[in-house]
Design a protein around this motif. Sequence first.
Motif, short mmCIF file in Angstrom:
data_model
loop_
_atom_site.label_atom_id
_atom_site.label_comp_id
_atom_site.label_asym_id
_atom_site.label_seq_id
_atom_site.Cartn_x
_atom_site.Cartn_y
_atom_site.Cartn_z
N SER A 56 -24.65 88.39 45.77
CA SER A 56 -23.84 88.77 44.61
C SER A 56 -22.91 89.95 44.88
CB SER A 56 -24.74 89.04 43.40
OG SER A 56 -25.69 90.03 43.67
N ASN A 117 -30.42 83.51 39.83
CA ASN A 117 -29.52 83.15 40.93
C ASN A 117 -28.89 81.78 40.70
OD1 ASN A 117 -28.56 83.72 43.79
ND2 ASN A 117 -29.53 81.71 44.04
N LEU A 121 -24.95 80.98 40.56
CA LEU A 121 -24.37 79.94 41.40
C LEU A 121 -23.46 79.02 40.60
CD1 LEU A 121 -24.22 78.43 44.10
CD2 LEU A 121 -26.31 77.21 43.45
N ASN A 124 -20.24 81.07 39.52
CA ASN A 124 -19.41 81.44 40.67
C ASN A 124 -18.69 80.22 41.24
OD1 ASN A 124 -18.78 83.64 42.76
ND2 ASN A 124 -19.57 82.01 44.07
N PHE A 125 -19.38 79.09 41.30
CA PHE A 125 -18.74 77.86 41.77
C PHE A 125 -17.62 77.44 40.82
CE2 PHE A 125 -18.58 73.19 42.24
CZ PHE A 125 -18.30 73.11 43.60
N SER A 206 -20.56 80.31 47.29
CA SER A 206 -21.52 79.40 46.64
C SER A 206 -22.30 78.60 47.68
CB SER A 206 -20.77 78.44 45.71
OG SER A 206 -20.13 79.15 44.66
N ASP A 209 -24.86 80.85 49.05
CA ASP A 209 -25.92 81.10 48.06
C ASP A 209 -26.89 79.93 47.97
OD1 ASP A 209 -27.09 82.73 45.96
OD2 ASP A 209 -26.34 81.22 44.57
N VAL A 210 -26.40 78.71 48.14
CA VAL A 210 -27.30 77.54 48.12
C VAL A 210 -28.33 77.67 49.24
CG1 VAL A 210 -27.42 75.06 48.53
CG2 VAL A 210 -25.67 75.98 47.01
N GLN A 213 -30.86 80.22 48.23
CA GLN A 213 -31.72 79.71 47.16
C GLN A 213 -32.80 78.79 47.73
OE1 GLN A 213 -31.65 80.39 43.78
NE2 GLN A 213 -33.52 79.18 43.67
#
Length: 483
Positions: A56, A117, A121, A124-125, A206, A209-210, A213
């Motif tokens: 972030s 989160n 996500l 943000n996407f 993104s 981040d995936v 996650q």
Amino acid sequence: MTKETRLSDRSQTSTLDETVQIVDWDGPDDPQNPKNWPTKRKWAATLIVACFTLVSPIASAIISPATSNIMREFGSTNSTIAGMLTSIFVLGFAIGPLFLGPLSEVYGRSRVIQWANIWFLVWNFACGFTHTPTQLIIFRFFAGIGGSAPITIGGAVVGDTFHPEQRGRAIAIYALGPMIGPALGPCVGAWIASRASWRWVFWSTSIFDVLVQIAGVMLLQETFAPVLLERKARRLTREQAADPEKGEKKVVVQYRTIYEDQDRSWQTIFKKALTRPLVLFAKEPIIQLLGAYMSLIYGIFYLFITTMPRIFENVYHESTGIMGLNYIALGSGMLFASFLNSRTMDKIYKYCKERNGGVGEPEFRVREYQSYGIPTIVPASIVLPVGMLMSGWGAQNHTHWIVVDIGIFFVGMGMILSFQCIQTYIVDCFPLYAASGIAAVGFTRSLCGFSFPLFAEAMYNSLGYGKGNTVLSAIAIALGCPA
């Protein structure tokens, strides 16, 4: 009748009456207690949270070098809106901790971090599909709320798993994310903006981040003691209900943890948790003082992030991609300071503890204690204004760009030295409510991070880089040294 008894899973309990038993850890060396976990397991939790905490902050600042491209595509020239495109994310950092931190003290650290989160996500996407500045500002605000969870809760995870004399190094590693992210993000974002569409700034974060996650789902375990003991109590209740010897009366004992009040309703627990950050800030002068200092530092931090493109593109006439490389100076200062803290904070704490008769004090993190040791926050309050003066007057007088970068290096160094000491102090002071304590100082800190970039252009247009940074450095000295 009160007595001690041994349960089927070897948990030690004391019977308050015929129907209620209190569940605690099975002695000081219980392996289920996160503070007694193996070192590898502790560091696994810390590193996973550090990865969440990195995402972030990268997203918060990666947009900065692409702001001119975005404003040109949207057909806007408003400097306030341009600054808000970056800083609105940080306003989400101010709002999110007020309820996400307390939620982690009700439902657990891991669950709140991961669900928040996912929220981050999604928004943000979606930022990559916006068509107006208003849409982008709103979406980034919602993304900032979700992105604030690991920043608020991560320090509490470290407090849950490490003893005070081990906590400094763990905090130093974990805190790299909130500091390195805003420096790394623009460096990457500058090249994305110069080589591809600015929308890939959001899509690339993104994708990253995936991956984080997925790792979190597989590896991040719960660390909050009250939640773990509550699960233990529920397990004991199920085992008792399944015992065939109980006959028709399957539940004969009510299990409660040592953290539970008489009123066990979630409404009461949630109400207390939501108000706790505000109560801590209102009643604890040390949180007010250190929170004010952190707020100033964070505001200066984001002011630098948003004004560096203007300095290096307009004064030194660098391209967008080359300009982004100057953020390496900021990140290098933070890395050096984090390394310094990781090598010194715990040593200073242990030394002071030994000289104090084996009694540890949270104050060993932030100030000299009876001439036992000098925490790194002391030189930090000097290094920060020196760096601001170097960078401001260097840009004002058009000296070689390396002078400005050296000043930026000192700014990054001063920021991370101060932040890590203060954050570790808060965790030491309020170990059970560390998330609420961090949320208390995080609210005002993020408000400054949001507002400082909004007046940066007007201030520098009026005063110039030299005088503008002189004013800010004077405030930092006046507030930081007494604090």
